[in-house]
Design an enzyme around this catalytic site. Structure first.
Site, PDB file in Angstrom:
ATOM      1  N   CYS A 411      72.060   5.092  62.963  1.00 39.28           N
ATOM      2  CA  CYS A 411      71.155   4.296  63.801  1.00 39.28           C
ATOM      3  C   CYS A 411      70.723   5.055  65.041  1.00 39.28           C
ATOM      4  O   CYS A 411      69.723   4.712  65.673  1.00 39.28           O
ATOM      5  CB  CYS A 411      71.826   2.975  64.200  1.00 39.28           C
ATOM      6  SG  CYS A 411      71.842   1.781  62.848  1.00 39.28           S
ATOM      7  N   LYS A 414      67.076   6.432  65.090  1.00 36.55           N
ATOM      8  CA  LYS A 414      65.895   5.577  65.164  1.00 36.55           C
ATOM      9  C   LYS A 414      64.935   6.067  66.250  1.00 36.55           C
ATOM     10  O   LYS A 414      65.349   6.636  67.267  1.00 36.55           O
ATOM     11  CB  LYS A 414      66.299   4.129  65.460  1.00 36.55           C
ATOM     12  CG  LYS A 414      67.086   3.466  64.333  1.00 36.55           C
ATOM     13  CD  LYS A 414      67.488   2.044  64.677  1.00 36.55           C
ATOM     14  CE  LYS A 414      66.295   1.122  64.681  1.00 36.55           C
ATOM     15  NZ  LYS A 414      66.696  -0.298  64.783  1.00 36.55           N
ATOM     16  N   ARG A 440      56.628 -12.370  65.902  1.00 35.64           N
ATOM     17  CA  ARG A 440      57.851 -12.886  66.528  1.00 35.64           C
ATOM     18  C   ARG A 440      59.007 -11.988  66.094  1.00 35.64           C
ATOM     19  O   ARG A 440      59.762 -12.321  65.187  1.00 35.64           O
ATOM     20  CB  ARG A 440      58.126 -14.321  66.069  1.00 35.64           C
ATOM     21  CG  ARG A 440      57.125 -15.360  66.567  1.00 35.64           C
ATOM     22  CD  ARG A 440      57.355 -16.690  65.870  1.00 35.64           C
ATOM     23  NE  ARG A 440      58.751 -17.126  65.997  1.00 35.64           N
ATOM     24  CZ  ARG A 440      59.298 -18.060  65.197  1.00 35.64           C
ATOM     25  NH1 ARG A 440      58.597 -18.605  64.221  1.00 35.64           N
ATOM     26  NH2 ARG A 440      60.559 -18.411  65.383  1.00 35.64           N
ATOM     27  N   ASP A 442      62.188 -10.171  65.031  1.00 31.91           N
ATOM     28  CA  ASP A 442      63.560 -10.633  64.822  1.00 31.91           C
ATOM     29  C   ASP A 442      64.270  -9.610  63.955  1.00 31.91           C
ATOM     30  O   ASP A 442      63.755  -8.517  63.716  1.00 31.91           O
ATOM     31  CB  ASP A 442      63.549 -12.027  64.180  1.00 31.91           C
ATOM     32  CG  ASP A 442      64.728 -12.893  64.658  1.00 31.91           C
ATOM     33  OD1 ASP A 442      65.875 -12.406  64.568  1.00 31.91           O
ATOM     34  OD2 ASP A 442      64.487 -14.018  65.111  1.00 31.91           O
ATOM     35  N   ASP A 460      57.615   1.940  47.498  1.00 30.20           N
ATOM     36  CA  ASP A 460      57.283   3.340  47.224  1.00 30.20           C
ATOM     37  C   ASP A 460      57.467   4.146  48.499  1.00 30.20           C
ATOM     38  O   ASP A 460      57.163   3.667  49.595  1.00 30.20           O
ATOM     39  CB  ASP A 460      55.833   3.490  46.761  1.00 30.20           C
ATOM     40  CG  ASP A 460      55.712   3.570  45.250  1.00 30.20           C
ATOM     41  OD1 ASP A 460      56.311   4.482  44.665  1.00 30.20           O
ATOM     42  OD2 ASP A 460      55.013   2.722  44.671  1.00 30.20           O
ATOM     43  N   THR A 535      62.017   2.745  61.383  1.00 32.52           N
ATOM     44  CA  THR A 535      61.635   4.105  61.742  1.00 32.52           C
ATOM     45  C   THR A 535      62.875   4.915  62.090  1.00 32.52           C
ATOM     46  O   THR A 535      63.855   4.383  62.604  1.00 32.52           O
ATOM     47  CB  THR A 535      60.687   4.116  62.955  1.00 32.52           C
ATOM     48  OG1 THR A 535      61.356   3.514  64.071  1.00 32.52           O
ATOM     49  CG2 THR A 535      59.407   3.364  62.658  1.00 32.52           C
TER      50      THR A 535
END
Length: 743
Positions: A411, A414, A440, A442, A460, A535
């Site tokens: 993480c 990111k 919104r 979340d 894909d 990302t």
């Protein structure tokens, strides 16, 4: 060419593929600065070398011989190539605006866009003449002019003339005369009806050249019956004639404009200090007088301390000093002054294989001068065509990853929250009602699925195959949507999965913005939008999407629905696998890749609607397994067979040439496993088109089975909708035991 894996922290942008830039990029490819992202933006993927243009017009050279393939070169050199037209720059924000891309941010900018004759200062010139530049428009015009002459009546006089008597005007007109006479003589037709004119202002022809050169050319013009109009200052142009300030008229059926050159309007509009003719004023370092972070070279630049005529020889000499100062500016090192030569060797052709040379007061001429010029020009172009043998390249000199920041995995990899938020705010809102999404934010998106609909979902993802993030975003989106369209479903929403190479925050943000804006352009055209995604940073760029679609059960298309007698219809040509495999090896022509990208950017959305409305029995999209692999999936277990009409297969330009050269995609050999389904392969094994069956496609077309009585109408509708190469490529037969017969 080895890829620089050092995280990019600066962005150097080149605008224009002029001679100075071409040479600077060639030398930079041999010693690329670490940690610098380099981008070339040009509206031409193949840029002309001006020294050989008259030879192309005369028929001595082919198109490829006189054009530098920027796309192919940039792929080899590890430089991002953007095929687009620059419309402006913002020096304060350090951004470049383009016609078809989001803005690009730069740390350092270099401009070499050339110049064009001024068609706006004389009434009628823009409407009734063609400039000697831009070259692409001139060559398109020249093709039409040849057709008009060859289809014309030899008994009717036909007048062709240039306005301007400089070297470019004289060379182009002599080359045109030579080629037209040769074409007519080959068909044993008369040439006496063709009349050629050179219209000069107050000065004689070839200003800037010595009297010996002028006298030689005056003799050539007289021998070739070319009429020279001196002291004729064109004040107005009308259809079929030019008029001077005294009202005198010269009748001309074709008018080529070759007067003094001007630069583009956008540099001065952006606030750069420019001369009256629009050229960027630069100092001895080739640096803008008003904006030191911007450099300029070639015809668009005007050295204030060393004014020189607009000639390719000066642009070529600027390549090395431009590169040196760009590298110094990136490194924060002192710049080096450049003083152009006061005298230069000029080699001017006469249309036939004859040329005149001059330097200062000296001049000599002959066929041997043309051969000398030809060797010089061919050697210059060879530096770009022999991409696998760049001079000075050190074999085995591998680049290593320099990662001083020790970028995290998991993480921790990111993309930063602030970067992500800024990019997401620039994306269009999803048009569909989404319970929870980017509207919104979340932990997950929430979709309300209508009770009478089926949820159709596909995912894909693949590595970047073209160094244009905005185009790649569109291609990846089209590719991901293909499965939804093949099922006859209506797309509903999408989530993105992005991995970006380590770089500075500014470069990461630009790349993410271009990728997602490109994808959003495709999604918006389908009435959907991004509702979430993930990302991260990694060693290479990858992009993928999870696509959600909705379909009514009775309208759902599957692969298994073939019926005997069905026609097999394909919507796009084949060849992306071999073309991009060749491109990665710097073996594909740039224009092949440019045309392939246009096919890949075409959505299958409307094709899916057409097939659904026609009651297609089965459908699939042609992707990684190639045409034969996906057709095998449609036949599998049905007991039916298929006939494929090999000569009907639509093929992308250059694909067969790449296949003949053995340039296959890495997946191609695995796709060969489907060849067992071809029951008469031996009859066609020597046909290169066979390899198309195994070529994996990216953002490929749809393959659908339609009843034979509707097939012609469906193909006609597809072509009318923009799928110009859609066609029937085969049929389904009653018996065949899942096999394919080639026809």
């Amino acid at each position: 060419m080895q890829q620089d894996l050092t995280p990019a922290n600066k962005h150097l942008i080149f605008i224009g593929g002029g001679h100075a830039h071409a040479l600077a990029l060639l030398m930079m490819a041999m010693n690329k600065p670490a940690g610098v992202r380099i981008t070339l933006i040009s509206n031409l993927i193949q840029t002309p070398y001006s020294g050989m243009l008259p030879g192309l017009i005369a028929g001595h050279y082919s198109f490829d011989q006189v054009h530098i393939d920027l796309g192919r070169f940039c792929r080899y050199a590890g430089i991002d190539f953007i095929e687009d037209t620059v419309t402006g720059i913002d020096p304060a924000g350090r951004t470049v605006q383009c016609l078809n891309h989001p803005p690009f941010r730069y740390d350092l900018l270099s401009i070499d866009t050339g110049s064009t004759p001024d068609l706006n200062s004389i009434p009628g010139a823009a409407e009734f003449t063609i400039g000697v530049k831009p070259v692409k428009q001139l060559l398109d015009y020249w093709e039409g002019l040849q057709n008009r002459v060859m289809q014309g009546d030899d008994r009717v006089d036909f007048h062709i003339g240039t306005v301007g008597g400089g070297a470019s005007a004289v060379e182009v007109l002599l080359a045109m005369q030579y080629k037209l006479h040769k074409m007519l003589s080959k068909e044993q037709r008369r040439t006496s009806h063709l009349h050629f004119h050179i219209i000069c202002g107050p000065q004689q022809i070839l200003t800037g050249h010595n009297n010996r050169v002028k006298n030689r050319y005056l003799k050539v013009l007289k021998e070739r019956n070319i009429e020279l109009h001196t002291n004729f200052h064109v004040d107005q142009v009308k259809q079929g004639r030019v008029i001077n300030d005294s009202g005198e008229t010269i009748e001309l059926d074709e008018i080529i404009w070759a007067t003094s050159a001007t630069g583009a309007e956008w540099p001065s509009r952006a606030g750069l200090e420019c001369s009256d003719n629009g050229c960027i004023r630069v100092n001895d370092y080739l640096q803008s007088l008003s904006h030191p972070e911007i450099f300029a070279a070639g015809d668009i630049a005007e050295m204030v301390n060393y004014p020189r005529p607009k000639a390719g020889v000066f642009a070529v000499r600027q390549g090395a000093p431009l590169l040196h100062n760009l590298q110094a500016a990136l490194a924060g090192a002192p710049l080096t002054r450049f003083k152009p030569q006061s005298q230069f060797l000029s080699l001017i052709s006469t249309g036939d294989r004859y040329a005149v040379a001059s330097r200062g007061p000296f001049s000599f001429a002959g066929a041997w001068v043309w051969r000398w010029k030809d060797r010089i020009d061919q050697k210059f172009m060879q530096r770009f065509s022999d991409l696998t043998q760049l001079p000075g390249q050190v074999p085995g000199n591998e680049l290593k990853i320099e990662n001083p920041d020790m970028r995290c995995g998991g993480c921790g990899a990111k993309v930063g929250h602030s970067i992500l938020n800024r990019v997401l705010k620039q994306l269009p809102a999803p048009p569909n009602e989404i319970e929870i999404g980017l509207n919104r934010p979340d932990d997950a998106a929430v979709i309300d699925v209508p009770a009478d609909k089926l949820l159709v979902q596909s995912v894909d993802s693949f590595r970047q195959l073209v160094n244009d993030d905005f185009l790649f975003g569109q291609i990846a989106a089209n590719h991901a949507l293909g499965d939804i369209f093949a099922m006859g479903a209506e797309p509903h929403s999408a989530q993105a999965i992005v991995s970006l190479p380590h770089a500075s925050d500014e470069i990461i943000e630009q790349r993410l913005r271009h990728l997602l804006l490109g994808a959003s352009k495709v999604f918006s055209n389908c009435g959907i939008g991004l509702i979430g995604g993930h990302t991260s940073e990694g060693t290479e760029l990858t992009l993928g999407f999870t696509i959600n679609g909705l379909a009514e059960r009775q309208q759902l298309l599957t692969k298994q629905g073939l019926q005997p007698g069905d026609r097999l219809i394909i919507t796009k040509p084949l060849g992306t696998g071999t073309l991009f495999a060749s491109d990665m090896r710097s073996q594909a022509q740039g224009r092949w890749i440019s045309l392939a990208l246009q096919h890949m950017l075409q959505s299958n959305y409307q094709a899916s609607k057409i097939f659904t409305a026609a009651g297609a029995h089965a459908c699939t999209d042609i992707t990684g397994f190639g045409l034969l692999g996906h057709l095998h999936e449609m036949l599998d277990g049905t007991g039916l067979g298929a006939r494929l009409w090999l000569e009907k297969l639509p093929v992308m330009d250059g694909a067969l040439a790449c296949l003949r050269a053995g340039l296959f995609s890495s997946l191609h050999p695995q796709n060969r496993k489907f060849e067992h389904s071809l029951i008469n392969l031996d009859e066609f094994n020597t046909d290169t088109a066979i390899e198309l069956l195994f070529d994996p496609q990216t953002a490929g077309g749809l393959l659908a089975a339609v009843s034979s009585d509707q097939a012609d109408d469906v193909v006609a509708e597809l072509q009318a909708t923009g799928y110009t190469e859609a066609c029937a490529i085969g049929s389904v037969r009653q018996e065949g035991n899942d096999s394919v017969t080639l026809m």
